[in-house]
Write an enzyme that holds these catalytic residues in place. Structure first.
Site: not given
Ligand code: RB5
Length: 149
Positions: A8-9, A66-68, A70, A98-99, A109, A132-133, A136
């Site tokens: 995303d952005h 942004g955070t990874g 969502g 393993h996964n 971000r 074994r992995h 699982r």
């Molecule tokens: C977008 O602003 C932000 O919510 C998205 O990039 C992400 O971090 C969601 O998990």
């Protein structure tokens, strides 16, 4: 190896850096967007990455918001997709070994470009160890099918 990218952005700039990094190494890269910093909805890009893998159009995926968080949640709703959010290299290696993770998720971000590229390199070069992995990981598939585990 064929790699599908999506962001995303909040992940756009890191996606661009990763795309250039992978193309310079000769990877075949499929870029599902986004293609600017205009605001978009991260689940659509998590879905696009997962869909390309499930259709056999790519071997592994990298999805970035942004955070990874969502985009990881969205991709992991797709049966057969195992998305791993990594902020350091040990988890990236273990997620493959393993996964058998088939999607790496990153926070544009959160994680700086240099570290993110190291995480990408380790994720892409590490093989699933099986054994074994595999048993699982198969239990995860059972959950997806609504079976007892
Ligand atoms: C977008 O602003 C932000 O919510 C998205 O990039 C992400 O971090 C969601 O998990």
């Amino acid at each position: 190896m064929r790699i599908v990218l999506g962001a995303d952005h909040g992940g756009y700039e890191l996606k661009e850096a990763i795309r250039k990094h992978l193309e310079a190494q000769g990877f075949e890269v499929k870029d599902m967007g986004t293609y600017s910093t205009d605001s978009v909805d991260y689940p659509k890009y998590g879905f696009a990455v997962g869909d390309a893998i499930l259709k056999g159009e790519a071997d592994l995926g990298i999805a970035i918001c942004g955070t990874g968080q969502g985009i990881s949640m969205a991709a992991n709703k797709m049966p057969g997709i195992r998305a791993a959010l990594c902020t350091e290299t040990f988890s990236a290696r273990m997620a493959r070994e393993h996964n058998n993770a088939n999607v790496l998720t990153l926070g544009g971000r959160v994680t700086g470009t240099g570290l993110a590229l190291d995480i990408v390199d380790i994720f892409l070069k590490t093989e699933f160890s099986g054994g074994r992995h595999a048993l699982r990981v198969n239990l995860i598939s059972n959950i997806e099918r609504g079976e007892e585990i």
